[in-house]
Motif scaffolding. Structure first.
Motif, PDB file in Angstrom:
ATOM      1  N   ALA A  63       0.846  -1.202   0.000  1.00 30.66           N
ATOM      2  CA  ALA A  63       0.000   0.000   0.000  1.00 30.66           C
ATOM      3  C   ALA A  63       0.880   1.250   0.000  1.00 30.66           C
ATOM      4  CB  ALA A  63      -0.926  -0.004   1.216  1.00 30.66           C
ATOM      5  N   LEU A  64       1.942   1.231   0.786  1.00 30.81           N
ATOM      6  CA  LEU A  64       2.827   2.395   0.833  1.00 30.81           C
ATOM      7  C   LEU A  64       3.622   2.547  -0.461  1.00 30.81           C
ATOM      8  CD1 LEU A  64       4.143   2.441   4.487  1.00 30.81           C
ATOM      9  CD2 LEU A  64       2.914   4.243   3.301  1.00 30.81           C
ATOM     10  N   ALA A  65       4.034   1.418  -1.028  1.00 32.95           N
ATOM     11  CA  ALA A  65       4.763   1.491  -2.304  1.00 32.95           C
ATOM     12  C   ALA A  65       3.885   2.180  -3.348  1.00 32.95           C
ATOM     13  CB  ALA A  65       5.159   0.095  -2.772  1.00 32.95           C
ATOM     14  N   ALA A  66       2.580   1.926  -3.306  1.00 30.94           N
ATOM     15  CA  ALA A  66       1.667   2.562  -4.268  1.00 30.94           C
ATOM     16  C   ALA A  66       1.671   4.078  -4.084  1.00 30.94           C
ATOM     17  CB  ALA A  66       0.252   2.017  -4.097  1.00 30.94           C
ATOM     18  N   GLN A  67       1.765   4.536  -2.831  1.00 38.78           N
ATOM     19  CA  GLN A  67       1.784   5.989  -2.588  1.00 38.78           C
ATOM     20  C   GLN A  67       2.999   6.637  -3.245  1.00 38.78           C
ATOM     21  OE1 GLN A  67       1.136   7.499   1.346  1.00 38.78           O
ATOM     22  NE2 GLN A  67      -0.120   5.772   1.939  1.00 38.78           N
ATOM     23  N   ALA A  68       4.099   5.883  -3.317  1.00 38.81           N
ATOM     24  CA  ALA A  68       5.321   6.448  -3.906  1.00 38.81           C
ATOM     25  C   ALA A  68       5.422   6.107  -5.393  1.00 38.81           C
ATOM     26  CB  ALA A  68       6.538   5.932  -3.159  1.00 38.81           C
ATOM     27  N   GLY A  69       4.379   5.508  -5.973  1.00 36.05           N
ATOM     28  CA  GLY A  69       4.397   5.270  -7.423  1.00 36.05           C
ATOM     29  C   GLY A  69       4.386   3.809  -7.838  1.00 36.05           C
ATOM     30  N   GLY A  70       4.309   2.885  -6.886  1.00 37.42           N
ATOM     31  CA  GLY A  70       4.123   1.485  -7.256  1.00 37.42           C
ATOM     32  C   GLY A  70       5.357   0.619  -7.077  1.00 37.42           C
ATOM     33  N   LEU A  71       5.135  -0.689  -7.296  1.00 41.30           N
ATOM     34  CA  LEU A  71       6.174  -1.675  -7.004  1.00 41.30           C
ATOM     35  C   LEU A  71       7.334  -1.639  -7.998  1.00 41.30           C
ATOM     36  CD1 LEU A  71       4.236  -4.930  -6.006  1.00 41.30           C
ATOM     37  CD2 LEU A  71       5.505  -3.374  -4.536  1.00 41.30           C
ATOM     38  N   GLY A  72       7.103  -1.061  -9.187  1.00 41.20           N
ATOM     39  CA  GLY A  72       8.137  -1.053 -10.245  1.00 41.20           C
ATOM     40  C   GLY A  72       9.429  -0.420  -9.780  1.00 41.20           C
ATOM     41  N   MET A  73       9.339   0.513  -8.807  1.00 42.96           N
ATOM     42  CA  MET A  73      10.546   1.202  -8.340  1.00 42.96           C
ATOM     43  C   MET A  73      10.793   0.950  -6.850  1.00 42.96           C
ATOM     44  SD  MET A  73      11.865   3.049 -10.838  1.00 42.96           S
ATOM     45  CE  MET A  73      12.466   4.686 -10.468  1.00 42.96           C
ATOM     46  N   ALA A  74      10.101  -0.022  -6.245  1.00 47.57           N
ATOM     47  CA  ALA A  74      10.220  -0.209  -4.796  1.00 47.57           C
ATOM     48  C   ALA A  74      11.294  -1.243  -4.476  1.00 47.57           C
ATOM     49  CB  ALA A  74       8.875  -0.661  -4.219  1.00 47.57           C
ATOM     50  N   PRO A  75      12.314  -0.846  -3.692  1.00 47.59           N
ATOM     51  CA  PRO A  75      13.347  -1.817  -3.339  1.00 47.59           C
ATOM     52  C   PRO A  75      12.978  -2.610  -2.083  1.00 47.59           C
ATOM     53  CG  PRO A  75      13.974   0.348  -2.542  1.00 47.59           C
ATOM     54  CD  PRO A  75      12.615   0.505  -3.179  1.00 47.59           C
ATOM     55  N   GLY A  76      13.723  -3.687  -1.840  1.00 47.65           N
ATOM     56  CA  GLY A  76      13.446  -4.474  -0.644  1.00 47.65           C
ATOM     57  C   GLY A  76      14.639  -5.318  -0.251  1.00 47.65           C
ATOM     58  N   ALA A  77      14.602  -5.786   1.018  1.00 43.70           N
ATOM     59  CA  ALA A  77      15.664  -6.660   1.506  1.00 43.70           C
ATOM     60  C   ALA A  77      15.098  -7.580   2.565  1.00 43.70           C
ATOM     61  CB  ALA A  77      16.782  -5.822   2.125  1.00 43.70           C
ATOM     62  N   ASN A  78      15.687  -8.754   2.665  1.00 46.56           N
ATOM     63  CA  ASN A  78      15.377  -9.670   3.756  1.00 46.56           C
ATOM     64  C   ASN A  78      16.660  -9.855   4.539  1.00 46.56           C
ATOM     65  OD1 ASN A  78      12.540 -10.526   3.113  1.00 46.56           O
ATOM     66  ND2 ASN A  78      13.559 -10.930   1.173  1.00 46.56           N
ATOM     67  N   ILE A  79      16.601  -9.442   5.820  1.00 47.53           N
ATOM     68  CA  ILE A  79      17.842  -9.350   6.584  1.00 47.53           C
ATOM     69  C   ILE A  79      17.762 -10.203   7.853  1.00 47.53           C
ATOM     70  CG2 ILE A  79      19.379  -7.721   7.794  1.00 47.53           C
ATOM     71  CD1 ILE A  79      18.532  -5.571   5.875  1.00 47.53           C
ATOM     72  N   GLY A  80      18.841 -10.912   8.136  1.00 45.02           N
ATOM     73  CA  GLY A  80      18.955 -11.659   9.382  1.00 45.02           C
ATOM     74  C   GLY A  80      20.260 -11.289  10.067  1.00 45.02           C
ATOM     75  N   ASP A  81      20.595 -11.998  11.142  1.00 44.33           N
ATOM     76  CA  ASP A  81      21.830 -11.666  11.856  1.00 44.33           C
ATOM     77  C   ASP A  81      23.072 -12.170  11.131  1.00 44.33           C
ATOM     78  OD1 ASP A  81      20.447 -10.364  13.835  1.00 44.33           O
ATOM     79  OD2 ASP A  81      20.191 -12.180  15.042  1.00 44.33           O
ATOM     80  N   LYS A  82      22.889 -13.224  10.288  1.00 41.04           N
ATOM     81  CA  LYS A  82      24.056 -13.843   9.661  1.00 41.04           C
ATOM     82  C   LYS A  82      24.128 -13.616   8.157  1.00 41.04           C
ATOM     83  CE  LYS A  82      25.659 -15.720  13.377  1.00 41.04           C
ATOM     84  NZ  LYS A  82      25.047 -16.845  14.042  1.00 41.04           N
ATOM     85  N   ALA A  83      23.014 -13.167   7.549  1.00 41.53           N
ATOM     86  CA  ALA A  83      23.004 -12.987   6.090  1.00 41.53           C
ATOM     87  C   ALA A  83      21.913 -12.004   5.703  1.00 41.53           C
ATOM     88  CB  ALA A  83      22.766 -14.327   5.400  1.00 41.53           C
ATOM     89  N   ALA A  84      22.035 -11.462   4.489  1.00 45.67           N
ATOM     90  CA  ALA A  84      21.008 -10.547   3.976  1.00 45.67           C
ATOM     91  C   ALA A  84      20.856 -10.781   2.479  1.00 45.67           C
ATOM     92  CB  ALA A  84      21.413  -9.100   4.249  1.00 45.67           C
ATOM     93  N   VAL A  85      19.613 -10.780   2.016  1.00 51.96           N
ATOM     94  CA  VAL A  85      19.337 -10.960   0.590  1.00 51.96           C
ATOM     95  C   VAL A  85      18.496  -9.771   0.115  1.00 51.96           C
ATOM     96  CG1 VAL A  85      18.261 -12.413  -1.156  1.00 51.96           C
ATOM     97  CG2 VAL A  85      19.413 -13.485   0.786  1.00 51.96           C
ATOM     98  N   PHE A  86      19.007  -9.047  -0.858  1.00 56.51           N
ATOM     99  CA  PHE A  86      18.346  -7.852  -1.382  1.00 56.51           C
ATOM    100  C   PHE A  86      17.595  -8.252  -2.641  1.00 56.51           C
ATOM    101  CE2 PHE A  86      21.603  -6.811   1.465  1.00 56.51           C
ATOM    102  CZ  PHE A  86      21.143  -5.702   2.145  1.00 56.51           C
ATOM    103  N   GLU A  87      16.379  -7.702  -2.833  1.00 57.22           N
ATOM    104  CA  GLU A  87      15.584  -8.229  -3.957  1.00 57.22           C
ATOM    105  C   GLU A  87      14.650  -7.202  -4.565  1.00 57.22           C
ATOM    106  OE1 GLU A  87      12.899 -11.312  -2.731  1.00 57.22           O
ATOM    107  OE2 GLU A  87      11.889 -10.034  -1.290  1.00 57.22           O
ATOM    108  N   ALA A  88      14.382  -7.394  -5.872  1.00 57.11           N
ATOM    109  CA  ALA A  88      13.314  -6.635  -6.528  1.00 57.11           C
ATOM    110  C   ALA A  88      12.005  -7.045  -5.858  1.00 57.11           C
ATOM    111  CB  ALA A  88      13.284  -6.990  -8.005  1.00 57.11           C
TER     112      ALA A  88
END
Ligand code: NAP
Length: 408
Positions: free
Chosen positions: A302-327
């Motif tokens: 919902a918030l990504a839509a306020q800024a113009g949608g998912l096409g430009m929205a970055p993301g990451a999944n982060i833990g204590d030992k590793a992190a994976v950044f993703e579209a």
């Protein structure tokens, strides 16, 4: 600069020791992954080279997941991929197809669970020029920390009529619950341990990046012992872990006349349905949002839509030992291989990755250059169709333009 690369190491305090030539894993991704990954890589390499004048270099290491992995190894998520990301600590990925059949529910979910990537982090910030449904989209500047491992998403579900569902219904009826016969059952576990580490990361982010508040999003008025407990555990974590840097909204009113003292992060909570209204009506009042898994999923898009949608929205999944950044968008299969789609989401996820590695100058360069390309209206089809007079460029030309302008 050596091309063979060295490993990133997690120090005992959780910070990263990043060599000048770190090995970073990448998963190309399915569908349009083969379009956006080379584009993103070109831009990230150009930013690192321009920011550090050749003194730093990412040594990319491909690891397999999704359709490519299935074709080459017969597995959707080979154990070697998990082991490589564990060993090298940082990874970036394109979108992955959710297999309709084949023994794995979702490669994305499996990656998060196997690597214990407990925080899904989604910054939502408006880039001037991106078409937005908001009157004042520049007021949108939030970061969502979504709990990634429990809640209704833990996958503990039993179909209506199954012996497991009937057994659970019988058990709960024994405790006085009334459940319609033949119901399907889903279980919603939420724990203090997992809430605490998520909220700790959210508050630390607010402190490090100058956000004025952390909002605990919950539906605790109805689900008292899960969502309500999330709120209580969240306040407790902030109080115990950051006693000098945080204070509650109630304390701001009781002791400071309603104005938070400089340099302190205000911890507040909002009921989920109210928060959906308030982020639309008064976005400037929110900075970091910490949410349980399901709420976090909804509010992120919902918030990504306020800024113009998912096409430009970055993301990451982060833990204590590793992190994976993703579209954050999917594989958009109908555009696969057509060199058309917007690589912005993956490029901005790469900027988050550079920040995570402490390479903040390169990250800033990526964001500035992307913003200036958008404001000059030279964009891929998805943005061009919403910006009158915009020039449409292909995915690869868009990336090439960014890389060239970084060189100059
Ligand atoms: P999708 O791939 O995100 O595509 C839906 C629509 O969004 C596209 O048709 C396109 O809209 C637009 N879009 C997506 N990416 C774009 C980009 N880079 N640039 C411009 N426009 C873009 O969603 P889906 O079709 O529902 O899902 C397809 C597959 O992806 C499924 O297997 C799903 O499970 C998977 N998926 C993976 C992830 C992930 O790996 N993180 C996330 C979500 C979905 P227009 O046609 O209107 O231009």
């Amino acid at each position: 600069m050596q091309k063979e690369g060295k490993k990133i190491v997690v120090r005992p305090d959780g910070s990263l020791e990043v060599p000048q030539n770190p090995i970073v894993c990448f998963i190309e991704g399915d569908g349009t992954g083969r379009d956006i990954w080379p584009a993103a890589k070109q831009v990230l390499d150009a930013a690192v080279s321009a920011a550090y004048k050749g003194g730093r270099l990412i040594v990319w290491k491909e690891v397999l997941a999704g359709e490519k992995a299935f074709r080459e190894t017969g597995e959707w998520l080979p154990e070697a991929t998990i082991a490589a990301i564990r060993e090298h600590v940082v990874a970036i990925k394109g979108p992955l197809t959710t297999p309709v059949s084949g023994g794995i529910r979702s490669v994305n979910v499996a990656l998060r669970q196997l690597l214990d990537l407990y925080a899904c982090v989604r910054p939502v910030r408006y880039i001037p020029g991106v078409p937005s449904p908001m009157k004042n989209p520049e007021a949108v500047n939030m970061v969502i920390f979504r709990e990634n491992t429990e809640d209704l998403y833990a996958g503990i579900e039993f179909p209506a009529g199954s012996s497991e569902a009937e057994k659970i219904i019988g058990f709960l009826e024994g405790m006085g619950a009334k459940i319609a016969p033949g119901s399907g059952i889903g279980i919603k576990p939420m724990s203090e341990k997992n809430t605490r580490r998520l909220v700790a990361r959210a508050v630390a982010h607010a402190i490090d990046h100058g956000y004025g508040s952390v909002t605990l999003m919950h539906k605790g008025n109805i689900m008292k012992f899960t969502e309500g407990a999330f709120r209580d555990w969240g306040y407790k974590a902030a109080r115990e872990l950051f006693p000098d840097q945080t204070l509650t909204e109630a304390e701001v009113f009781d002791s400071f006349g309603g104005k938070a003292p400089e340099g302190r992060v205000v911890i507040k909570d909002r009921i989920a349905d109210m928060l959906f209204q308030q982020v639309l009506l008064r976005p400037e009042e929110f900075g970091v949002i910490a949410a349980p898994n399901l709420n976090g999923d909804y509010i992120s898009d919902a918030l990504a839509a306020q800024a113009g949608g998912l096409g430009m929205a970055p993301g990451a999944n982060i833990g204590d030992k590793a992190a994976v950044f993703e579209a954050t968008h999917g594989t958009a299969p109908k555009y696969a291989g057509k060199d058309m789609v917007n690589p912005g989401s993956l490029i901005l996820s790469g900027a988050m990755m550079l920040d995570h590695m402490g390479w903040t100058e390169a990250a800033a360069l990526v964001r500035e250059t992307l913003a200036s390309a958008v404001s000059s209206c030279t964009v891929t089809y998805d943005l061009a169709r919403q910006i009158p007079g915009a020039k449409t460029v292909s995915c690869s030309l868009f990336a090439e333009g960014l890389a060239e302008s970084m060189k100059s």
